[in-house]
Write a protein that holds these residues in place. Structure first.
Motif, mmCIF file in Angstrom:
data_model
loop_
_atom_site.group_PDB
_atom_site.id
_atom_site.type_symbol
_atom_site.label_atom_id
_atom_site.label_comp_id
_atom_site.label_asym_id
_atom_site.label_seq_id
_atom_site.Cartn_x
_atom_site.Cartn_y
_atom_site.Cartn_z
ATOM 1 N N PHE A 48 0.778 -1.182 0.334
ATOM 2 C CA PHE A 48 0.126 0.056 -0.177
ATOM 3 C C PHE A 48 0.871 0.704 -0.056
ATOM 4 N N PRO A 49 0.723 2.563 -0.942
ATOM 5 C CA PRO A 49 1.502 3.420 -0.906
ATOM 6 C C PRO A 49 1.014 4.419 0.122
ATOM 7 N N ILE A 50 1.994 4.384 0.761
ATOM 8 C CA ILE A 50 1.848 4.954 2.458
ATOM 9 C C ILE A 50 3.333 6.277 2.517
ATOM 10 N N ALA A 51 2.132 7.600 2.108
ATOM 11 C CA ALA A 51 3.310 9.015 2.299
ATOM 12 C C ALA A 51 3.051 9.323 3.669
ATOM 13 N N ARG A 52 2.333 9.397 4.692
ATOM 14 C CA ARG A 52 3.056 10.307 6.040
ATOM 15 C C ARG A 52 2.319 8.760 7.013
ATOM 16 N N ILE A 53 2.464 8.830 8.383
ATOM 17 C CA ILE A 53 2.281 8.229 9.354
ATOM 18 C C ILE A 53 1.890 8.867 11.195
ATOM 19 N N HIS A 86 10.877 4.889 6.187
ATOM 20 C CA HIS A 86 11.985 6.056 6.085
ATOM 21 C C HIS A 86 11.137 7.211 6.562
ATOM 22 N N LEU A 87 10.058 7.064 7.222
ATOM 23 C CA LEU A 87 9.144 8.774 7.081
ATOM 24 C C LEU A 87 9.136 8.579 8.828
ATOM 25 N N GLN A 88 9.224 10.339 8.495
ATOM 26 C CA GLN A 88 8.922 10.511 10.029
ATOM 27 C C GLN A 88 7.277 10.138 11.172
ATOM 28 N N LEU A 89 7.711 10.115 11.755
ATOM 29 C CA LEU A 89 5.908 9.714 12.644
ATOM 30 C C LEU A 89 6.199 10.619 12.875
ATOM 31 N N ASP A 90 4.733 11.601 12.984
ATOM 32 C CA ASP A 90 4.334 12.836 13.615
ATOM 33 C C ASP A 90 2.715 12.336 14.526
ATOM 34 N N ILE A 91 2.960 13.265 15.621
ATOM 35 C CA ILE A 91 2.023 13.130 16.831
ATOM 36 C C ILE A 91 1.055 13.719 16.041
ATOM 37 N N ASP A 92 -0.510 13.841 16.400
ATOM 38 C CA ASP A 92 -1.208 14.468 16.419
ATOM 39 C C ASP A 92 -2.414 14.045 18.173
ATOM 40 N N THR A 93 -3.042 15.036 18.670
ATOM 41 C CA THR A 93 -3.658 15.002 19.422
ATOM 42 C C THR A 93 -5.321 14.295 18.920
ATOM 43 N N ALA A 94 -5.556 14.815 17.590
ATOM 44 C CA ALA A 94 -6.592 14.892 16.928
ATOM 45 C C ALA A 94 -7.311 13.421 16.803
ATOM 46 N N VAL A 95 -6.260 12.358 16.331
ATOM 47 C CA VAL A 95 -6.860 11.129 16.774
ATOM 48 C C VAL A 95 -6.725 10.396 18.189
ATOM 49 N N ALA A 96 -6.689 10.972 19.435
ATOM 50 C CA ALA A 96 -6.059 10.706 20.455
ATOM 51 C C ALA A 96 -7.659 9.872 21.408
ATOM 52 N N VAL A 97 -7.447 9.520 22.413
ATOM 53 C CA VAL A 97 -8.922 9.135 22.683
ATOM 54 C C VAL A 97 -9.497 10.355 23.466
ATOM 55 N N GLY A 98 -10.705 10.361 23.248
ATOM 56 C CA GLY A 98 -11.567 11.655 23.667
ATOM 57 C C GLY A 98 -11.577 13.005 22.274
ATOM 58 N N ALA A 99 -10.778 11.914 21.212
ATOM 59 C CA ALA A 99 -10.713 13.328 20.731
ATOM 60 C C ALA A 99 -12.165 13.224 19.343
ATOM 61 N N ASP A 100 -12.499 15.108 18.635
ATOM 62 C CA ASP A 100 -13.473 14.817 17.915
ATOM 63 C C ASP A 100 -13.896 14.302 16.922
ATOM 64 N N LEU A 101 -14.613 13.522 16.717
ATOM 65 C CA LEU A 101 -15.002 12.129 15.859
ATOM 66 C C LEU A 101 -15.847 13.243 14.403
ATOM 67 N N ASP A 102 -16.196 14.804 14.289
ATOM 68 C CA ASP A 102 -16.239 15.139 12.853
ATOM 69 C C ASP A 102 -14.723 15.338 12.227
ATOM 70 N N ARG A 103 -14.278 15.947 13.076
ATOM 71 C CA ARG A 103 -12.318 16.515 13.162
ATOM 72 C C ARG A 103 -12.132 15.344 12.173
ATOM 73 N N VAL A 104 -12.174 13.524 12.957
ATOM 74 C CA VAL A 104 -11.341 12.794 12.794
ATOM 75 C C VAL A 104 -12.014 12.125 10.884
ATOM 76 N N VAL A 105 -13.663 12.438 10.823
ATOM 77 C CA VAL A 105 -14.558 12.924 9.740
ATOM 78 C C VAL A 105 -13.735 13.532 8.924
ATOM 79 N N GLU A 106 -13.843 14.998 9.191
ATOM 80 C CA GLU A 106 -12.667 15.686 8.052
ATOM 81 C C GLU A 106 -11.445 15.265 7.554
ATOM 82 N N LEU A 107 -10.690 15.126 7.875
ATOM 83 C CA LEU A 107 -9.278 14.007 7.911
ATOM 84 C C LEU A 107 -9.252 13.453 7.276
ATOM 85 N N LEU A 108 -10.458 12.134 7.744
ATOM 86 C CA LEU A 108 -10.405 10.947 6.527
ATOM 87 C C LEU A 108 -10.551 11.063 4.576
ATOM 88 N N VAL A 109 -11.445 11.804 5.344
ATOM 89 C CA VAL A 109 -11.866 12.911 3.421
ATOM 90 C C VAL A 109 -11.277 14.073 3.118
#
Length: 160
Positions: free
Chosen positions: A43-48, A68-91
């Motif tokens: 699978f093509p993965i460009a960002r983690i 050979h990718l950087q591992l980025d940290i984001d609270t947008a996918v942490a426990v308690g994150a906003d579901l609407d925001r995650v849907v926006e990220l996915l699409v």
């Protein structure tokens, strides 16, 4: 394609005495994290991107190292994150090739919401530890969803 990974096995949180955010992967979880490398090899993965939790970071580190990718940290996918925001990220149009690692507390309601919103996800949807959801997006909506169960690989023993 976009990827949503549930962190690998981190044991039973009831038996962990420290802060839950610091709970590491178990031996099984480390094998599942190594399995992600094989599971997603084609699978093509460009960002983690990972939740800040140690178990999420440890889940994605072997994949990031192999790619050979950087591992980025984001609270947008942490426990308690906003579901609407995650849907926006996915699409989001710029999300092709992004792999996010999150938690059951976010993934379970997200998968249910996506299914109820018309995404092609069956009633038997799963989100096992170390598993991956692969999504294709068209016209701002989930057009295809594929579940990949966890793959545990045997770890090589290193002799000093």
């Amino acid at each position: 394609m976009r990827y949503l990974v549930r962190h690998a096995d981190a044991g039973d949180k009831l038996h962990w005495s420290g802060p839950d955010e610091q709970r590491p992967l178990s031996d099984i979880g480390r094998r599942e994290a190594d399995g992600l490398v094989s599971l997603l090899a084609s699978f093509p993965i460009a960002r983690i991107v990972s939740s800040p939790a140690v178990r999420c970071r440890q889940t994605m580190e072997p994949l990031a190292d192999r790619r050979h990718l950087q591992l980025d940290i984001d609270t947008a996918v942490a426990v308690g994150a906003d579901l609407d925001r995650v849907v926006e990220l996915l699409v989001h149009p710029g999300a092709d090739g992004v792999a996010w690692c999150s938690h059951r507390e976010l993934i379970a309601p997200l998968i249910i919401r996506l299914r109820e919103g018309g995404a092609p996800i069956g009633d038997d949807a799963a989100w096992s530890k170390g598993s991956v959801w692969v999504f294709d997006v068209a016209d701002g909506a989930i057009a295809r969803a594929m579940y990949l169960p966890p793959l545990r690989v045997e770890r090589s023993v290193r002799i000093p």
